[in-house]
Design a protein around this motif. Structure first.
Motif, mmCIF file in Angstrom:
data_model
loop_
_atom_site.group_PDB
_atom_site.id
_atom_site.type_symbol
_atom_site.label_atom_id
_atom_site.label_comp_id
_atom_site.label_asym_id
_atom_site.label_seq_id
_atom_site.Cartn_x
_atom_site.Cartn_y
_atom_site.Cartn_z
ATOM 1 N N UNK A 141 44.448 36.914 40.952
ATOM 2 C CA UNK A 141 45.136 37.191 42.046
ATOM 3 C C UNK A 141 46.364 36.408 42.654
ATOM 4 N N UNK A 142 47.598 37.013 42.308
ATOM 5 C CA UNK A 142 48.680 36.569 42.643
ATOM 6 C C UNK A 142 49.052 36.457 43.978
ATOM 7 N N UNK A 143 50.024 35.581 44.352
ATOM 8 C CA UNK A 143 50.326 35.137 45.758
ATOM 9 C C UNK A 143 50.356 33.752 46.107
ATOM 10 N N UNK A 144 51.255 33.253 47.035
ATOM 11 C CA UNK A 144 51.172 32.030 47.256
ATOM 12 C C UNK A 144 49.973 31.733 48.163
ATOM 13 N N UNK A 151 36.163 40.182 32.123
ATOM 14 C CA UNK A 151 37.524 40.807 32.264
ATOM 15 C C UNK A 151 37.638 41.529 33.696
ATOM 16 N N UNK A 152 38.565 41.036 34.357
ATOM 17 C CA UNK A 152 38.650 41.795 35.713
ATOM 18 C C UNK A 152 40.147 42.069 35.898
ATOM 19 N N UNK A 153 40.479 43.365 36.198
ATOM 20 C CA UNK A 153 41.687 44.026 36.557
ATOM 21 C C UNK A 153 42.173 43.565 37.882
ATOM 22 N N UNK A 154 43.347 43.082 37.820
ATOM 23 C CA UNK A 154 43.971 42.412 39.210
ATOM 24 C C UNK A 154 44.242 43.683 40.113
#
Length: 229
Positions: free
Chosen positions: A195-198, A180-183
Motif C-alpha cells: 500500500x504505497x502512499x504517505x 501474495x497480494x497484488x497492490x
C-alpha cells in the motif's frame, strides 16, 4: 508510527509486520479482495470464483460486483439462516463444486446490522483443506468481541479506526506475510509495497490509542503500563 503498529499488532494478536495501514475499512476490504483475486488468478487462470456471504457490507459487496463486471470474476453469494449466519455446509458444497476455481473466500466476522458473529474458524477449516485464502471484514467486530488474528487462521483481516472510537480516515489490513497480494496503489513502496502512499501518522497514533483500552480490559497491559513497569 511503528509503536502504533506494535500496539495494533498486540491488540489483534498478529505480527507488527503483518499490519498494513490504509485509509479505512473500505480500502482494506478492496485491497484484500482485489489483491487476492488478481494474485491468485495470475498464478492459476482457473481461479475465477470468489465465495462470500450474502450479508456482507457494501465495502465488500461492491468490489465483488466490480470484479464480476470488469475482471471476469464469478461471484457466489452464499445464503444465511434466519439469524444471518452462514451455513458451513453450504460453504462446503460451494467449494466442492469446483475447488480449483476458487480464488478466495470473504466472510465478515460480525454483521454490521444484526450483530451475528460468523463461524470464521469453520470457514477457515473448510478453505484450508483446499488451500483457499480467507479474508474477513472485522470492522464491526473489533472492540465488541475478541478478535484474534493468529488463532482465527484467516489470511487477511480488515479493521477501521473510527469504529473503535479512533479518528476517521484510518484503518488497516492485517495480512499474513506469506500471502501474495497484488497492490492497488503503486508509488513509494510504503507498507511492504502493498500500500504505497504517505501515511497519516497522527491518525494512526489515534487509532492505536483507541484500541489500547481494549487490550488493558482483556488483561494485556497497554504500552503506557509497560513503560511504567
Amino acid at each position: 508510527m511503528e509503536e502504533s503498529r506494535e500496539t495494533l499488532a498486540q491488540a489483534l494478536n498478529c505480527r507488527p509486520g503483518e499490519v498494513v495501514f490504509t485509509s479505512g475499512g473500505t480500502e482494506a476490504d478492496n485491497l484484500a479482495i482485489k489483491g487476492l483475486y488478481w494474485s491468485r488468478r495470475a498464478g492459476d487462470p482457473r481461479r475465477l470464483r470468489i465465495l462470500a456471504s450474502a450479508v456482507e457490507h457494501h465495502a465488500v459487496l461492491d468490489p465483488l460486483e466490480w470484479l464480476e463486471e470488469h475482471e471476469g470474476a464469478g461471484i457466489n453469494l452464499l445464503p444465511v439462516d434466519r439469524h444471518g449466519r452462514l451455513s458451513p455446509e453450504g460453504l462446503r458444497a460451494a467449494i466442492e463444486t469446483e475447488p480449483v476455481s476458487v480464488a478466495a473466500i470473504t466472510v465478515m466476522w460480525a454483521n454490521n446490522e444484526v450483530g451475528t458473529v460468523q463461524p470464521i474458524e469453520e470457514v477457515v477449516r473448510l478453505a484450508a483443506a483446499h488451500g483457499i485464502p480467507v479474508h474477513t471484514d472485522a470492522v464491526q467486530a473489533i472492540g465488541a468481541v475478541p478478535v484474534d488474528f493468529a488463532a482465527s487462521g484467516v489470511d487477511a483481516l480488515s479493521v477501521s479506526g473510527h469504529k473503535v472510537g479512533g479518528p476517521q480516515g484510518v484503518g488497516a489490513l492485517v495480512v499474513r506475510r506469506e500471502v501474495d497480494l497484488t497492490a492497488l496503489l503503486h508509488g513509494g513502496g510504503q507498507e511492504r509495497d502493498v500500500r504505497s502512499g504517505t501515511l497519516d501518522v497522527p491518525a494512526i497514533a489515534g487509532f492505536a490509542a483507541a484500541v489500547e483500552p481494549g487490550r488493558e480490559a482483556a488483561g494485556r497491559p497497554g504500552r503506557a503500563a509497560q513503560r511504567a513497569a
